[in-house]
Design a protein around this motif. Structure first.
Motif: not given
Length: 641
Positions: A450-456, A533-539
């Motif tokens: 969950a924390s991984l996907r929250e950041q991406i 969502a303003d994530p730290e990492i974007l794909i």
């Protein structure tokens, strides 16, 4: 029937489910025992009250009309205080009529309460099973969904769960009714005349043996029916989802034939089970009828002649005989219904196997017991000798590259090179077979999913919009987003202009999978979702593949601001959209073949330079080896890019 079972994608799942019905009752029924007890107790009382009218009718015949037997000598009046029993025949008549009327009223009330209890018990379990099954299913890895069709999964969540509800309500209710009626009627019959009661019970062993044979025959047939239902649902769901392709290709007759084929397979499996069932039930009626006819003949001769026929002894009053006939009918009917109960049980068991088998499906994406929350400080992402494949054949092999904090790293290469697969590994849609992926030094397998996907943030080339409004789709995944924030995200994705021109603006329904919008509009909404969502990492996986050149230019300008302070991964076949990336990684056949900046890769004159030449229109200048290799790649493109 064998082909249907062999084609069942959940055959292995069914085999894994042990004691599914016990698990249903212990795992889910325990929470709703009060409703179960209400259903059981009120069923018992209601069934006993149902037996009073024929018993009282026999008493009235013998004690009121004929006066052969004292009124207070017959059960249940023998249990009443003497003061309650009327002294005159007229009083006894009206007393009996009143008790019969009260028994009907009481039975009606208890039957209502019984139905309430059983329905509450069944509906609550049905709700829990369906939601738990969905919850377990959506946590499975993407490899599971690649192997299963949506229609098959829908069949389990809908049809199979409904089969359980039907058995829990109708089947268990009928089973209890049968048990109470058999015991209560048997008790009354033995109290009236034990010899004639034995005659009435003659068919019971035959019915039990016949039912045992039926269970062994019908169980595999119902498993085949459940399988064919899932296959039919898959075909219908697939065709309805691709209806525009069917119409544009003018293949309606072909698809009608395919639906007809799977529908006939379901018909064939279901009809095979029906033939067995409709043969079994009349046979049960014949056996039950034998008991009734035998009881009527022996009892009738007993009353008619006034003496016991054959080996029987004693006397049989007329009223008792009438009660015997009426109760024998009620006794035989539940016995004949036993097959229906077994039928519902076998259907429910076949469904329970699929449901619990799906719940027990192992998730290949396992979260470590001591997994920590992912903390992104810089946003550096490292692929360290990563290898992954669905089967024995690897899709990506020995991938090693680094995305520095705040940089944009582009993955390019021919179709089927493994670009999308590599970034799905970053999201842990799949787990690497070898190597590791690290974010700021943290192995993604050591942090919570969950924390991984929250950041991406992930913008796919296959844009999916949920049925709902434009605003709901932009705000999806963000708890209670402000309207102003949704609008600002849409403006940044250059979606605000077309949204305001829609009939209801941001409140416009987008239709199933966003069918009311164009491909470019859907992609801009997906980009707005990622911006919000303003994530730290974007794909960005081909995030601008469905837009025109002008729209692409506007989106690229907005993406420059979006990607300025975050690590970004971009997949693109249009190399012009990623030429300014800090690092470009070129993949071919799942391996890194080149890596560098746009200028460096052009200077190398390798695969990237040739791909750039294709898009620049320099077809004649391409080396023949590149053209030949392109033909080979197109002939053998992997299922996942």
């Amino acid at each position: 029937m064998a082909p249907a079972a062999e084609d069942d994608p959940f055959e292995d799942v069914r085999d894994q489910a042990s004691n599914p019905m016990r698990r249903l009752f212990v795992g889910y029924g325990r929470a709703y025992v009060p409703y179960f007890l209400i259903g059981v107790l009120t069923s018992m009382v209601a069934r006993v009250l149902d037996l009073l009218p024929p018993v009282l009718l026999g008493i009235a015949i013998d004690s009121v009309f004929r006066e052969d037997v004292p009124f207070d000598a017959r059960i249940p009046f023998s249990w009443l205080p003497e003061a309650w029993v009327p002294a005159t025949q007229t009083g006894k008549f009206w007393f009996t009529a009143g008790v019969i009327g009260l028994s009907f009223l009481g039975a009606a009330g208890f039957h209502w309460t019984r139905n309430w209890g059983w329905n509450a018990f069944a509906q609550k379990i049905q709700h829990d099973v369906r939601t738990d099954t969905y919850d377990e299913m959506q946590r499975l890895d993407m490899g599971f969904f690649a192997d299963k069709q949506t229609g098959e999964l829908m069949s389990i969540l809908s049809n199979d769960v409904n089969q359980l509800e039907r058995f829990l309500n109708e089947g268990m209710n009928s089973a209890l009714r049968m048990g109470v009626m058999v015991l209560a009627i048997g008790g009354v019959l033995f109290s009236l005349n034990w010899q004639l009661a034995l005659v009435a019970l003659l068919p019971v062993p035959l019915i039990a043996g016949f039912t045992y044979i039926f269970v062994g025959i019908i169980q595999p047939k119902y498993a085949a029916v459940r399988s064919s239902v899932g296959t039919l649902n898959s075909r219908l769901e697939n065709n309805l989802g691709g209806i525009s392709v069917i119409k544009s290709a003018n293949t309606e007759p072909y698809e009608s034939e395919r639906v007809e084929d799977v529908s006939f397979s379901y018909f064939d499996a279901n009809w095979d089970a029906i033939r067995t069932r409709i043969t079994f039930f009349p046979a049960l009626r014949v056996l039950a009828g034998i008991g009734f006819v035998t009881t009527f003949t022996v009892g009738g001769l007993w009353v008619f002649r006034g003496t016991a026929p054959g080996p029987f002894t004693g006397t049989l009053e007329t009223g008792a005989f009438v009660t015997f006939i009426l109760l024998t009918q009620q006794f035989i009917w539940p016995m004949a219904q036993f097959g229906q109960i077994i039928n519902m049980y076998q259907r429910a068991r076949a469904s329970a196997e699929r449901i619990f088998g799906l719940m027990d499906e192992p998730n290949r994406i396992a979260e470590a017991p001591d997994a920590q929350e992912l903390t992104v400080t810089e946003g550096e992402v490292v692929f360290d000798s990563v290898t992954f494949g669905y089967e024995a054949e690897p899709i990506v092999e020995d991938l090693s590259f680094r995305a520095e904090s705040g940089d944009t790293l582009a993955l390019v290469g021919p179709t089927g090179a493994g670009k999308s697969t590599a970034l799905k590994l970053l999201l842990r849609m799949y787990d690497v077979d070898e190597g590791a992926i690290r974010i700021d030094g943290q192995d993604i397998r050591d942090v919570t999913i969950a924390s991984l996907r929250e950041q991406i943030g992930y913008v796919s080339q296959d844009t999916f919009l949920f049925f709902g409004t434009v605003a709901e789709n932009i705000g999806y995944g963000v708890p209670d987003p402000e309207d102003e924030a949704v609008i600002e995200a849409a403006k940044a994705a250059h979606a605000h202009e077309f949204i305001t021109e829609l009939p209801e603006g941001y409140d416009t329904k987008v239709g199933e999978r966003g069918v009311k919008l164009s491909g470019g509009q859907r992609q801009r909404i997906a980009i707005a979702r990622a911006i919000l969502a303003d994530p730290e990492i974007l794909i960005l996986d081909e995030a601008t593949s469905d837009v025109d050149t002008e729209t692409e230019m506007l989106i690229q300008r907005s993406l420059q601001a979006l990607t300025a302070d975050r690590t970004t991964f971009a997949i693109a076949h249009r190399l012009s959209t990623v030429k300014d990336a800090e690092t470009i990684v070129v993949l071919d056949e799942g391996r890194v073949v080149e890596q560098g900046t746009h200028e460096d890769l052009l200077a190398e004159g390798g695969l990237y330079a040739n791909l750039w030449g294709v898009q620049a229109g320099e077809i004649e200048d391409l080396p023949e080896t590149f053209v030949e290799r392109a033909r080979e790649r197109l002939a053998d493109v992997p299922a996942e890019d």
